[in-house]
Design an enzyme around this catalytic site. Sequence first.
Site, PDB file in Angstrom:
ATOM      1  N   HIS A 230      -2.759  -2.485  -9.901  1.00 16.97           N
ATOM      2  CA  HIS A 230      -3.647  -1.724  -9.103  1.00 16.97           C
ATOM      3  C   HIS A 230      -4.825  -2.583  -8.879  1.00 16.97           C
ATOM      4  O   HIS A 230      -5.321  -3.241  -9.894  1.00 16.97           O
ATOM      5  CB  HIS A 230      -4.062  -0.154  -9.427  1.00 16.97           C
ATOM      6  CG  HIS A 230      -4.527   0.733  -8.449  1.00 16.97           C
ATOM      7  ND1 HIS A 230      -5.792   0.707  -7.973  1.00 16.97           N
ATOM      8  CD2 HIS A 230      -3.906   1.324  -7.408  1.00 16.97           C
ATOM      9  CE1 HIS A 230      -6.066   1.459  -6.971  1.00 16.97           C
ATOM     10  NE2 HIS A 230      -4.802   1.761  -6.685  1.00 16.97           N
TER      11      HIS A 230
ATOM     12  N   ASP B 105       2.510   5.070  -7.366  1.00 16.31           N
ATOM     13  CA  ASP B 105       3.905   5.280  -6.835  1.00 16.31           C
ATOM     14  C   ASP B 105       5.147   4.855  -7.752  1.00 16.31           C
ATOM     15  O   ASP B 105       6.151   5.093  -7.138  1.00 16.31           O
ATOM     16  CB  ASP B 105       3.798   3.819  -5.711  1.00 16.31           C
ATOM     17  CG  ASP B 105       2.880   4.369  -4.752  1.00 16.31           C
ATOM     18  OD1 ASP B 105       2.883   5.424  -4.141  1.00 16.31           O
ATOM     19  OD2 ASP B 105       2.247   3.370  -4.313  1.00 16.31           O
TER      20      ASP B 105
ATOM     21  N   HIS C 256       0.857  -1.269  -0.012  1.00 14.50           N
ATOM     22  CA  HIS C 256      -0.060  -0.159  -0.051  1.00 14.50           C
ATOM     23  C   HIS C 256       0.907   1.101  -0.131  1.00 14.50           C
ATOM     24  O   HIS C 256       1.558   1.538  -1.067  1.00 14.50           O
ATOM     25  CB  HIS C 256      -1.021   0.009   1.030  1.00 14.50           C
ATOM     26  CG  HIS C 256      -1.977   0.800   1.413  1.00 14.50           C
ATOM     27  ND1 HIS C 256      -2.436   1.534   0.301  1.00 14.50           N
ATOM     28  CD2 HIS C 256      -2.936   1.275   2.336  1.00 14.50           C
ATOM     29  CE1 HIS C 256      -3.447   2.268   0.588  1.00 14.50           C
ATOM     30  NE2 HIS C 256      -3.692   2.124   1.790  1.00 14.50           N
TER      31      HIS C 256
END
Length: 429
Positions: free
Chosen positions: A307, A363, A268
């Site tokens: 994702h 990210d 996460h």
Amino acid sequence: MIIDTLTVVDNRTGKSYELPIEHGAIRSTDLRQIRTGPDDFGLLAYDPAFMNTAACKSRITFIDGDRGILEYRGYPIEQLAERSTFLETAYLLMHGELPTQAGLDAWAWEITHHTWIHENLKKFLDGFHHDAHPMAMLVSAVAALSTFYPDARNHADGDGRRLQIVRLIAKMPTLAAFAYRHSLGLPYAYPDNDLGYAANFLNMMFRATELKYSPDPALVRAIDVLFILHADHEQNCSTNAVRSVGSSQVDPYCAVAAGVAALYGPLHGGANEAVLRMLNEIGSVANVPAFVKRVKAGEGRLMGFGHRVYKNYDPRARIIKRVADQVFAVTKPNPLLSVALELERIALADDYFVTRKLYPNVDFYSGLVYQAMGLPVDMFPVLFAIPRTAGWLAQWLEMMADPEQKIARPRQLYLGAARRDYVPIDRRG
Ligand code: ACO
């Protein structure tokens, strides 16, 4: 009138049931009437990891993963990243509407004037080992705030809730920066009320002997945009943790501490940290094909790819790529950028990633940007937790006001031993 219903036939009994459909969903509790006999508890929906279960109705954030859409309160993330500020976006998440100029000024003033933390909290931070991970420090420090504000336990009234929200949004950058400076053995740098939210954060991180710290406006804007992009993402792992823990009616500091803890995990909020470690491990563009081969053989994952919701492109990744260019124009370009670009190029053309709909997520590039700005890898999840606090609190507020919500309590399918009698230790196998 057309009523949306679902007809279900239970082939065990031959009985048929009509279940109402509302907002494209059936209520799982409606399945309970489907029973084989009086002793049957009723049909349950089995859904590990909540892959297809809506646990709340929400009016905060909309995501269409297939089309790569993200909206806060109806406003597209691209427009907010272009034209809004983090504090304005936090206001929007919390209140449902964009503020007037007077409303925004009052909100910013309030946040600015709650950035200090109690001196005893500093002593608490001092107690951590010098190499404590700042995210672990943050989990504890946010929970510790609860001890300084016992009034937060009584959050039944709107004013009480609002005060805790202002305190939390205001103090997160202070706690984050103090955790960082503790790890370096540096004296803490206090908030400067003349600076905006992002600039003040950089001030508390990096101020040395100068009387006034003036960060580069391009870097301040980059942090602000990154904060906007990370402010909320509907029912993800950490938000679910905040809602679940908050549903016990605990104070918001403890509920948010649960969110920070969830965000600490490498799948996460720890993902951009993992991306940089991965890029360092790859080392050079020449090593990229061999690394991709290993990923495809199941020896590890391509961090920053994939994702749970976005099966197109993560719209935040696109914006971050632009921010990266602006940051690298001020700082030196990150030498790992070429490795990241090559990795993206190869992966996006590779059948393994294409068929699994694995694209760069938020990210993949954020770590490179943070690193170029001099922010250490350990601080990456912390930089995520600061803005996400606004989203967690908006979700917490919504949950507290929702008459359909109760204490969260999932069901299980018990597959363990049937009832049996205790065996004294001298008679065991
Ligand atoms: N690299 C290689 N293969 C992957 C990756 C990846 N990053 N992500 C998924 N896969 C593969 C899986 O092995 C699986 O393959 P299989 O069908 O052959 O078994 C398939 O794609 C589906 O993967 P799941 O794990 O079922 O997908 P899920 O939706 O559960 O996972 C997750 C999503 C956790 C984000 C995953 O893609 C992952 O681990 N990514 C890397 C970590 C990361 O970047 N996390 C950040 C998420 S964004 C955020 O939290 C802000």
